[in-house]
Design a protein around this motif. Structure first.
Motif, PDB file in Angstrom:
ATOM      1  N   ASN A 125       0.780  -1.237   0.000  1.00  0.00           N
ATOM      2  CA  ASN A 125       0.000   0.000   0.000  1.00  0.00           C
ATOM      3  C   ASN A 125       0.814   1.290   0.000  1.00  0.00           C
ATOM      4  O   ASN A 125       0.243   2.366  -0.171  1.00  0.00           O
ATOM      5  CB  ASN A 125      -0.968  -0.013   1.186  1.00  0.00           C
ATOM      6  N   TYR A 126       2.108   1.195   0.188  1.00  0.00           N
ATOM      7  CA  TYR A 126       2.924   2.404   0.225  1.00  0.00           C
ATOM      8  C   TYR A 126       3.986   2.444  -0.873  1.00  0.00           C
ATOM      9  O   TYR A 126       4.682   3.436  -1.020  1.00  0.00           O
ATOM     10  CB  TYR A 126       3.584   2.573   1.600  1.00  0.00           C
ATOM     11  N   PHE A 127       4.111   1.350  -1.614  1.00  0.00           N
ATOM     12  CA  PHE A 127       5.104   1.256  -2.681  1.00  0.00           C
ATOM     13  C   PHE A 127       4.420   0.797  -3.964  1.00  0.00           C
ATOM     14  O   PHE A 127       3.534  -0.048  -3.920  1.00  0.00           O
ATOM     15  CB  PHE A 127       6.211   0.260  -2.306  1.00  0.00           C
ATOM     16  N   SER A 128       4.853   1.331  -5.081  1.00  0.00           N
ATOM     17  CA  SER A 128       4.291   0.908  -6.366  1.00  0.00           C
ATOM     18  C   SER A 128       4.740  -0.525  -6.668  1.00  0.00           C
ATOM     19  O   SER A 128       5.748  -0.987  -6.117  1.00  0.00           O
ATOM     20  CB  SER A 128       4.757   1.848  -7.482  1.00  0.00           C
ATOM     21  N   PRO A 129       4.031  -1.221  -7.556  1.00  0.00           N
ATOM     22  CA  PRO A 129       4.439  -2.592  -7.909  1.00  0.00           C
ATOM     23  C   PRO A 129       5.855  -2.666  -8.483  1.00  0.00           C
ATOM     24  O   PRO A 129       6.538  -3.670  -8.327  1.00  0.00           O
ATOM     25  CB  PRO A 129       3.413  -3.018  -8.959  1.00  0.00           C
ATOM     26  N   GLU A 130       6.314  -1.603  -9.134  1.00  0.00           N
ATOM     27  CA  GLU A 130       7.657  -1.617  -9.730  1.00  0.00           C
ATOM     28  C   GLU A 130       8.700  -0.893  -8.872  1.00  0.00           C
ATOM     29  O   GLU A 130       9.791  -0.589  -9.343  1.00  0.00           O
ATOM     30  CB  GLU A 130       7.633  -1.037 -11.144  1.00  0.00           C
TER      31      GLU A 130
END
Length: 187
Positions: A125-130
């Protein structure tokens, strides 16, 4: 050498190899897919415990299971540095058997223990998938914002300061002043 030690000296260790630089966030996202334990101990490669037999692991699990805390940071200093004091929430402090647990909203990648599901929540929830970045560079500000928005109780983060006053861990400073490659981090 690490793989040899895993195969010959250690039990229940799963090495995860990366062909590309994934940074902390990418490595943690991948590691969390394989963790089957209830808790995650995060320890950077250039940090170590002086003697992990001195760390009160059973007490830590009791504290996490009780709901008093969700994240336990294992400080590598014997006291809270003065410049960090404003990040402490002393009205939430508690003591067990002489060991102090200091409430804080100061995130750090120093050694910490938390529930696996909470770590998954942070990474999802705090980091993008990449994402390919230092975890603390992104989440440090998020923790401050969460606290300012009245959401500290979701995290219940504490710094452990042992009664003995001994430092629990030490830092070898593997980067030793090298650049953090801020221009290449993906959040």
């Amino acid at each position: 050498r690490a793989l040899w030690k895993i195969n010959t000296e250690h039990k229940n260790v799963l090495p995860i190899l990366f062909d590309e630089h994934e940074h902390q966030s990418g490595m943690m996202k991948e590691a969390l897919k394989h963790i089957k334990t209830e808790y995650v101990l995060y320890l950077e490669g250039d940090m170590s415990f002086y003697d992990d037999r001195l760390v009160p692991w059973a007490e830590f699990i009791d504290v996490l299971d009780s709901g008093k805390a969700n994240i336990l940071r294992i400080h590598f200093e014997a006291t809270i540095p003065e410049p960090h004091e404003y990040l402490m929430l002393h009205d939430r402090d508690f003591t067990i058997g002489g060991n102090s647990y200091v409430g804080t909203f100061q995130w750090s990648q120093r050694p910490h223990l938390m529930r696996t599901d909470l770590y998954k929540d942070i990474m999802d929830n705090y980091f993008s998938p990449e994402a390919k970045c230092f975890i603390e560079d992104k989440f440090y500000g998020s923790m401050i914002t969460e606290h300012q928005n009245g959401n500290w109780d979701k995290w219940k983060m504490f710094i452990f300061l042992p009664e003995s006053g001994l430092n629990m861990a030490y830092h070898l400073d593997g980067r030793d002043g090298e650049t953090k490659y801020d221009d290449r981090q993906i959040w």
